[in-house]
Each structure stands twice: as structure tokens, then as C-alpha cells.
Scaffold this motif. Structure first.
Motif, mmCIF file in Angstrom:
data_model
loop_
_atom_site.group_PDB
_atom_site.id
_atom_site.type_symbol
_atom_site.label_atom_id
_atom_site.label_comp_id
_atom_site.label_asym_id
_atom_site.label_seq_id
_atom_site.Cartn_x
_atom_site.Cartn_y
_atom_site.Cartn_z
ATOM 1 N N SER A 15 27.953 83.674 59.119
ATOM 2 C CA SER A 15 28.400 83.477 57.809
ATOM 3 C C SER A 15 28.722 83.817 56.754
ATOM 4 C CB SER A 15 26.699 82.534 57.285
ATOM 5 O OG SER A 15 26.654 82.031 56.224
ATOM 6 N N LEU A 16 29.295 85.104 56.377
ATOM 7 C CA LEU A 16 30.173 85.472 54.984
ATOM 8 C C LEU A 16 31.458 85.837 55.753
ATOM 9 C CD1 LEU A 16 30.204 87.570 53.011
ATOM 10 C CD2 LEU A 16 30.671 89.047 54.782
ATOM 11 N N VAL A 17 31.826 85.844 56.855
ATOM 12 C CA VAL A 17 32.974 85.303 56.855
ATOM 13 C C VAL A 17 34.092 83.854 56.545
ATOM 14 C CG1 VAL A 17 34.935 85.394 58.794
ATOM 15 C CG2 VAL A 17 33.415 87.275 58.810
ATOM 16 N N GLU A 18 33.160 82.130 57.515
ATOM 17 C CA GLU A 18 33.603 81.824 57.985
ATOM 18 C C GLU A 18 32.699 81.013 55.987
ATOM 19 O OE1 GLU A 18 31.200 77.413 59.369
ATOM 20 O OE2 GLU A 18 30.726 78.927 60.030
ATOM 21 N N ASP A 19 32.120 81.815 55.226
ATOM 22 C CA ASP A 19 32.106 80.609 54.321
ATOM 23 C C ASP A 19 33.836 81.463 52.758
ATOM 24 O OD1 ASP A 19 29.945 79.618 54.055
ATOM 25 O OD2 ASP A 19 28.290 81.371 53.404
ATOM 26 N N THR A 20 34.170 82.682 53.101
ATOM 27 C CA THR A 20 35.278 83.447 52.593
ATOM 28 C C THR A 20 35.873 82.420 53.311
ATOM 29 O OG1 THR A 20 34.131 85.558 53.026
ATOM 30 C CG2 THR A 20 36.350 85.644 52.289
ATOM 31 N N LEU A 21 36.742 82.258 54.043
ATOM 32 C CA LEU A 21 38.067 81.831 55.297
ATOM 33 C C LEU A 21 37.847 80.144 54.042
ATOM 34 C CD1 LEU A 21 38.467 83.310 58.000
ATOM 35 C CD2 LEU A 21 39.338 83.620 55.850
ATOM 36 N N LYS A 22 36.619 79.530 54.486
ATOM 37 C CA LYS A 22 36.954 77.858 54.038
ATOM 38 C C LYS A 22 36.863 77.853 51.963
ATOM 39 C CE LYS A 22 33.465 75.988 57.278
ATOM 40 N NZ LYS A 22 32.223 75.158 57.306
ATOM 41 N N GLU A 23 36.247 78.882 51.791
ATOM 42 C CA GLU A 23 36.130 79.325 50.248
ATOM 43 C C GLU A 23 37.965 79.268 49.332
ATOM 44 O OE1 GLU A 23 33.885 81.364 48.238
ATOM 45 O OE2 GLU A 23 32.001 80.787 49.213
ATOM 46 N N GLY A 24 38.874 79.952 51.195
ATOM 47 C CA GLY A 24 40.204 80.289 50.785
ATOM 48 C C GLY A 24 40.800 79.270 51.410
ATOM 49 N N GLY A 25 40.733 78.046 51.704
ATOM 50 C CA GLY A 25 41.205 77.293 51.666
ATOM 51 C C GLY A 25 41.733 77.512 53.692
ATOM 52 N N PHE A 26 40.771 77.846 54.522
ATOM 53 C CA PHE A 26 40.877 77.631 56.196
ATOM 54 C C PHE A 26 39.779 76.820 56.333
ATOM 55 C CE2 PHE A 26 42.488 81.882 54.320
ATOM 56 C CZ PHE A 26 43.871 81.236 55.017
ATOM 57 N N GLU A 27 40.520 76.079 57.483
ATOM 58 C CA GLU A 27 39.237 75.427 58.353
ATOM 59 C C GLU A 27 38.842 76.274 59.368
ATOM 60 O OE1 GLU A 27 39.470 71.306 61.057
ATOM 61 O OE2 GLU A 27 40.949 71.587 59.413
ATOM 62 N N ILE A 28 37.194 75.924 59.663
ATOM 63 C CA ILE A 28 36.977 77.057 61.076
ATOM 64 C C ILE A 28 36.283 76.829 61.683
ATOM 65 C CG2 ILE A 28 35.349 79.097 60.721
ATOM 66 C CD1 ILE A 28 37.376 79.616 58.737
#
Length: 125
Positions: A15-28
Motif C-alpha cells: 500500500s505504501l509503495v502503491e500510494d507513493t508511486l501513484k502520487e508521483g504520477g505513475f500507474e501501478i
């Protein structure tokens, strides 16, 4: 938007990794095991732009093996490893031009690592 394949079996860390990358503009896309990740990689050739993987995963396949499979598909595939215990093995087991993040790490470190590999394709020590 670049799609990053995240391989992590711990739900909180996932969840932490997913949220971080989404906030950075990436799709996961998320896989909870190495086997699931390799199936996704093989089934969607060139769909994913980078791999972020834990080392110790549920199942028979570890993060080292997942990264090797990714590199068989695309030799320059960006790989970020995450580990609290296996970081010392990175130099002998990690694929070239990859990045190792020691757990725990700051969310900004993950974004920097992924962005660095996507933009430059060069390793960070």
C-alpha cells in the motif's frame, strides 16, 4: 502514464509503495508473488516501464529471479529492489544497472529511484 509493476507480498508495504508511486504520477500494477509477476510480465510484453520488487516473496520465486525474467524480456528493463535483509546480496544477485532500497526507506527515495532509472537508465549507489 508509465505503468510500474510492483511485487510485494506485505500488504502494508504494498500500500505504501502503491500510494507513493501513484502520487508521483505513475500507474501501478501489483503482484503479490514472483510467479504472478512473471506471468504479468510475459503476458503484457512492453506494457510495463519498470519493476519495483521486494526480495523475499511468497511462493518459490524471489525478487532476484523476477528481475532476471524481466531482463530476459527487455535487457535494459529498470529494476528497483526493496529489502530489509537481503540488501547485502545486491552486488552478487542483482541485475546490472538496478537500484537497491534498504527498508525502511522514505517515499521520496522510491520516487527518485524509479524516476532516475526511467530517465537515465543508470545505476545509483
Amino acid at each position: 502514464m508509465p505503468i510500474i509493476l510492483v511485487v510485494e507480498d506485505d500488504e502494508l508495504m504494498q500500500s505504501l509503495v502503491e500510494d507513493t508511486l501513484k502520487e508521483g504520477g505513475f500507474e501501478i500494477a501489483v503482484a503479490a508473488s514472483g510467479e504472478e509477476a512473471v506471468t504479468l510480465l510475459k503476458g503484457h510484453d512492453r506494457k510495463y516501464r519498470a519493476l519495483v520488487t521486494d526480495i523475499h516473496l511468497k511462493g518459490k520465486m524471489d525478487g532476484w529471479e523476477v528481475a532476471q525474467h524481466a531482463r530476459e524480456i527487455e535487457p535494459e528493463f529498470p529494476v528497483v529492489y526493496m529489502s530489509g535483509a537481503a540488501a547485502a546480496d545486491w552486488t552478487s544477485k542483482g541485475v546490472p544497472n538496478s537500484i537497491m532500497l534498504d527498508k525502511p526507506f522514505a517515499p521520496a527515495q522510491l520516487l527518485t529511484a524509479v524516476s532516475h532509472l526511467l530517465n537515465k537508465g543508470q545505476p545509483t549507489t
